[in-house]
Write a protein that holds these residues in place. Structure first.
Motif, mmCIF file in Angstrom:
data_model
loop_
_atom_site.group_PDB
_atom_site.id
_atom_site.type_symbol
_atom_site.label_atom_id
_atom_site.label_comp_id
_atom_site.label_asym_id
_atom_site.label_seq_id
_atom_site.Cartn_x
_atom_site.Cartn_y
_atom_site.Cartn_z
ATOM 1 N N ALA A 1 -16.306 -4.044 3.320
ATOM 2 C CA ALA A 1 -15.360 -2.958 3.565
ATOM 3 C C ALA A 1 -14.174 -3.433 4.400
ATOM 4 O O ALA A 1 -13.025 -3.023 4.161
ATOM 5 N N ILE A 2 -14.429 -4.303 5.368
ATOM 6 C CA ILE A 2 -13.341 -4.861 6.179
ATOM 7 C C ILE A 2 -12.394 -5.664 5.294
ATOM 8 O O ILE A 2 -11.165 -5.584 5.418
ATOM 9 N N GLY A 3 -12.971 -6.463 4.398
ATOM 10 C CA GLY A 3 -12.148 -7.240 3.482
ATOM 11 C C GLY A 3 -11.294 -6.352 2.598
ATOM 12 O O GLY A 3 -10.097 -6.605 2.398
ATOM 13 N N TRP A 4 -11.892 -5.282 2.064
ATOM 14 C CA TRP A 4 -11.126 -4.370 1.217
ATOM 15 C C TRP A 4 -10.060 -3.620 2.009
ATOM 16 O O TRP A 4 -8.989 -3.297 1.481
ATOM 17 N N ALA A 5 -10.315 -3.346 3.293
ATOM 18 C CA ALA A 5 -9.302 -2.684 4.120
ATOM 19 C C ALA A 5 -8.067 -3.569 4.262
ATOM 20 O O ALA A 5 -6.933 -3.083 4.193
ATOM 21 N N SER A 6 -8.286 -4.889 4.436
ATOM 22 C CA SER A 6 -7.145 -5.802 4.543
ATOM 23 C C SER A 6 -6.373 -5.862 3.232
ATOM 24 O O SER A 6 -5.133 -5.875 3.221
ATOM 25 N N ILE A 7 -7.111 -5.890 2.118
ATOM 26 C CA ILE A 7 -6.451 -5.925 0.812
ATOM 27 C C ILE A 7 -5.733 -4.600 0.547
ATOM 28 O O ILE A 7 -4.597 -4.576 0.048
ATOM 29 N N ALA A 8 -6.362 -3.483 0.878
ATOM 30 C CA ALA A 8 -5.736 -2.172 0.679
ATOM 31 C C ALA A 8 -4.466 -2.041 1.503
ATOM 32 O O ALA A 8 -3.452 -1.486 1.043
ATOM 33 N N HIS A 9 -4.500 -2.559 2.727
ATOM 34 C CA HIS A 9 -3.328 -2.517 3.598
ATOM 35 C C HIS A 9 -2.185 -3.289 2.957
ATOM 36 O O HIS A 9 -1.050 -2.799 2.859
ATOM 37 N N ALA A 10 -2.478 -4.515 2.512
ATOM 38 C CA ALA A 10 -1.443 -5.339 1.882
ATOM 39 C C ALA A 10 -0.922 -4.677 0.610
ATOM 40 O O ALA A 10 0.285 -4.692 0.333
ATOM 41 N N ALA A 11 -1.819 -4.090 -0.177
ATOM 42 C CA ALA A 11 -1.408 -3.411 -1.410
ATOM 43 C C ALA A 11 -0.536 -2.197 -1.104
ATOM 44 O O ALA A 11 0.414 -1.889 -1.831
#
Length: 686
Positions: free
Chosen positions: A312-322
């Motif tokens: 979930a932390i990894g996806w949060a970073s990707i979601a932020h960048a997206a």
């Protein structure tokens, strides 16, 4: 090139008061204090010392008795050399130059500059002597802050806490040292530290030492350190990432690679410990800023080796960048972050993406999950009110709108509109009297500020000016604003007047200088002069020779390349870059460029304003991501660049107020926030 009127050859109005006071002190029986410590003259005395401003020119100020203008200019030159010696950390030269300025009007700064280059070796008594001599001044506060940082570096907590006083809540690094002092005595400060340590790029040694102390004393858990590592990755802060990795028992080299060269860090594998996996996730987040596809593939490939929280932390970073690039996949990525704590930036971008999708349920949930200081910001109070309104909770929505309703900022104007009210110019205030103006002119801090402006040292002048405004009443603020106007410091006039709450003077807050030049230019182009003035107020605050860090110049902050391009388009064949500081040329080029971007975006002020700040190509890109019309306020809220987002808000709010003044009738900001259409025009601007 137009030069500022604030030169040593044309001294500001209030310096007349200094010379009047000089005369009063000549022949006094007691010892004369330092020039910048003089007490204000009486209102009647000072009123006589402030001459009227001649039309079209700077005021004429008599020279001080026994001090020819040539001597004053020589002292100014010496002071500037002193300042440069301090910048070069040349203690011997600074001391020699300071000795040549025994009676300089900026005596407190002479003492400060004499001490500053050797502050690391100074004794507490030396510093305290300067502080005592100039207690209550801006420069004493500055010296005390620098001395506190030095005492913290020495770990001299006794002297540090004796000097701390009102600076306990000042800058981040001093606050870190204050907590470190307490933690060193065994006090529990972890909760305060968690609330404080949110911006790794500003930590420096004080906050790094605090984190190390809390880790060593076990006040910070592994989870706290992992959070700090995550923040460092988000902020692109290599140093804090390295230091935190070492505290976690991981490789600082690998942490640095995760921030600086994420592809290299990812190629080394995911690792076995929590810290190593956290470093890998930092690399994934940094990679997402340049390639969402590579970051997504890497996270999906290694998901089996990660815990649910780590995924979930990894996806949060990707979601932020997206989200920052307004990717259509951002909402999908945010759905994969359920249950994991988000950083403040992540919460805000999750909310913006939900706004763009019309997902009011997520808007509400994310705003309500924000920490109180963030949740209470005008933007999120307003958007929470909109979520309530969408859900039919009218009473709750109106209560939130009332909290932020104001004609003076973007969200306040939007809230007024929701409440069925509009922006109106208030009635004129009672003019500033001669006695009130004289009192402002006799204020020692404002005198020092005017001297700095005369030396073209704007940063120092602003600091002194703001210091002088502390504790002023509404009328005193208006008088200080008038003093600024009489000295052609319209930026200070605006900033000063914005501090009043009950006596609101729109003539000060929303001035319209150079109307004789701007009106015919705007009228000839069919431009709304309220919008033009709203942009100028944001761009330069009416500083004629303003120059940005990237080279934009003049009243309308025109870039050299843009000025050349516009000049060619309008047939200005003799254009050279230095002409950007000429008032008429700057307005001509700036207004024509505004007109070009407005036409390029079909008359949409939101897109045109964004294009003026960030460039037309970026505005076209943001518009090109739309597949349906979008509410103007939501489009503004989700502009990817924080600078441009704030810029557009301020320009449109300014323009609404200017329209209320020019048209003498209530205005709604909604008239400037029409839905942004996805269709683009073919014409291209640079």
């Amino acid at each position: 090139m137009v030069q500022s009127r604030l030169t040593t050859g044309a001294m500001p109005v209030a310096l007349a008061v200094v010379f009047a006071l000089w005369t009063l002190y000549q022949g006094a029986a007691h010892a004369r204090p330092a020039p910048d410590a003089a007490q204000p003259a009486s209102a009647a005395q000072a009123a006589q010392a402030v001459p009227p401003v001649p039309a079209g020119g700077a005021p004429t100020v008599p020279s001080a008795p026994g001090a020819p203008a040539e001597d004053g200019r020589a002292d100014d030159d010496t002071f500037m050399l002193l300042r440069e010696a301090v910048r070069q950390n040349d203690a011997a030269r600074a001391n020699a130059l300071a000795s040549r300025l025994p009676d300089y009007p900026l005596a407190s700064y002479v003492d400060y500059y004499r001490l500053k280059p050797r502050l690391r070796d100074a004794t507490a008594e030396e510093v305290r002597e300067v502080l005592r001599r100039h207690e209550g001044t801006a420069v004493a506060e500055q010296l005390r802050a620098e001395w506190l940082l030095e005492l913290g570096r020495r770990r001299d907590w006794g002297n540090f806490e004796r000097e701390l006083g009102q600076l306990a809540g000042s800058n981040l690094q001093i606050r870190c040292y204050a907590l470190l002092a307490r933690a060193s005595r065994g006090e529990q400060v972890a909760q305060e530290a968690r609330a404080l340590l949110l911006s790794p790029g500003n930590y420096g040694e004080p906050c790094a030492a605090l984190i190390a102390q809390l880790a060593q004393s076990r006040q910070f858990s592994e989870d706290d350190l992992l959070w700090q590592l995550r923040l460092a990755g988000e902020a692109n802060a290599t140093g804090p990432a390295r230091r935190t990795a070492l505290l976690l028992g991981a490789s600082d080299t690998r942490a640095a690679q995760a921030v600086d060269t994420p592809a290299v860090a990812m190629a080394r594998g995911i690792g076995k410990t929590r810290a190593e996996r956290a470093i890998y996730l930092v690399a994934v987040g940094r990679m997402a800023r340049t390639s969402l596809k590579l970051a997504t593939v890497a996270l999906e490939k290694n998901s089996p080796q990660l815990s649910a929280e780590e995924r979930a932390i990894g996806w949060a970073s990707i979601a932020h960048a997206a989200s920052i690039v307004l990717s259509p996949d951002a909402a999908t990525y945010w759905q994969r972050t359920k249950g994991v704590p988000l950083t403040s930036e992540q919460m805000q971008w999750k909310t913006r993406i939900a706004l763009r999708r019309g997902d009011w349920k997520t808007v509400r949930a994310t705003i309500e999950a924000m920490p109180p200081p963030l949740r209470d910001e005008n933007a999120w109070v307003y958007w929470l009110g909109r979520a309530d309104k969408h859900d039919g909770r009218t009473t709750q929505a109106n209560a939130l709108f009332e909290r932020v309703a104001s004609p003076h900022h973007f969200y306040g104007q939007l809230a007024l509109d929701e409440l069925g009210r509009q922006v109106s110019a208030p009635p004129p205030v009672q003019p500033v009297s001669a006695a009130e103006l004289a009192q402002a002119g006799a204020n020692p801090s404002l005198q020092r500020a005017l001297k700095f402006y005369a030396l073209r040292l704007r940063a120092e002048g602003n600091r002194e000016w703001n210091w002088g405004l502390r504790g002023m009443s509404e009328r005193q603020l208006l008088a200080a604003g008038e003093l600024a106007r009489r000295n052609d410091l319209l930026d200070r006039m605006v900033e000063t007047s914005m501090r009043t709450r009950t006596e609101v003077d729109y003539a000060q807050r929303f001035p319209a200088p150079h109307l004789d030049v701007l009106h015919p230019t705007a009228h000839g182009l069919g431009l709304d002069k309220a919008w033009v003035y709203g942009l100028i107020r944001q761009e330069s605050r009416f500083i004629l020779d303003a120059r940005s860090g990237v080279g934009a110049s003049g009243l309308m902050q025109v870039m050299p390349a843009t000025g050349k391009w516009v000049a060619e388009k309008i047939g200005m064949n003799n254009f050279v870059h230095s002409m950007l500081n000429d008032l008429r040329t700057n307005i001509t080029l700036g207004a024509n460029y505004m007109n070009m971007v407005l036409e390029n975006f079909n008359g949409d002020e939101v897109l045109a304003t964004a294009a003026y700040n960030a460039g037309p190509s970026r505005a076209r890109t943001w518009r090109g991501l739309l597949d349906a019309p979008m509410e103007g306020a939501i489009f503004v809220e989700s502009i990817p660049f924080s600078e441009t987002r704030g810029y557009v808000r301020n320009v449109l709010a300014n323009a609404t107020n200017y329209a209320a003044v020019f048209e003498n009738k209530p205005q709604s900001i909604r008239t400037r926030l029409r839905p942004v259409q996805p269709r683009e025009r073919a014409a291209v601007l640079p």
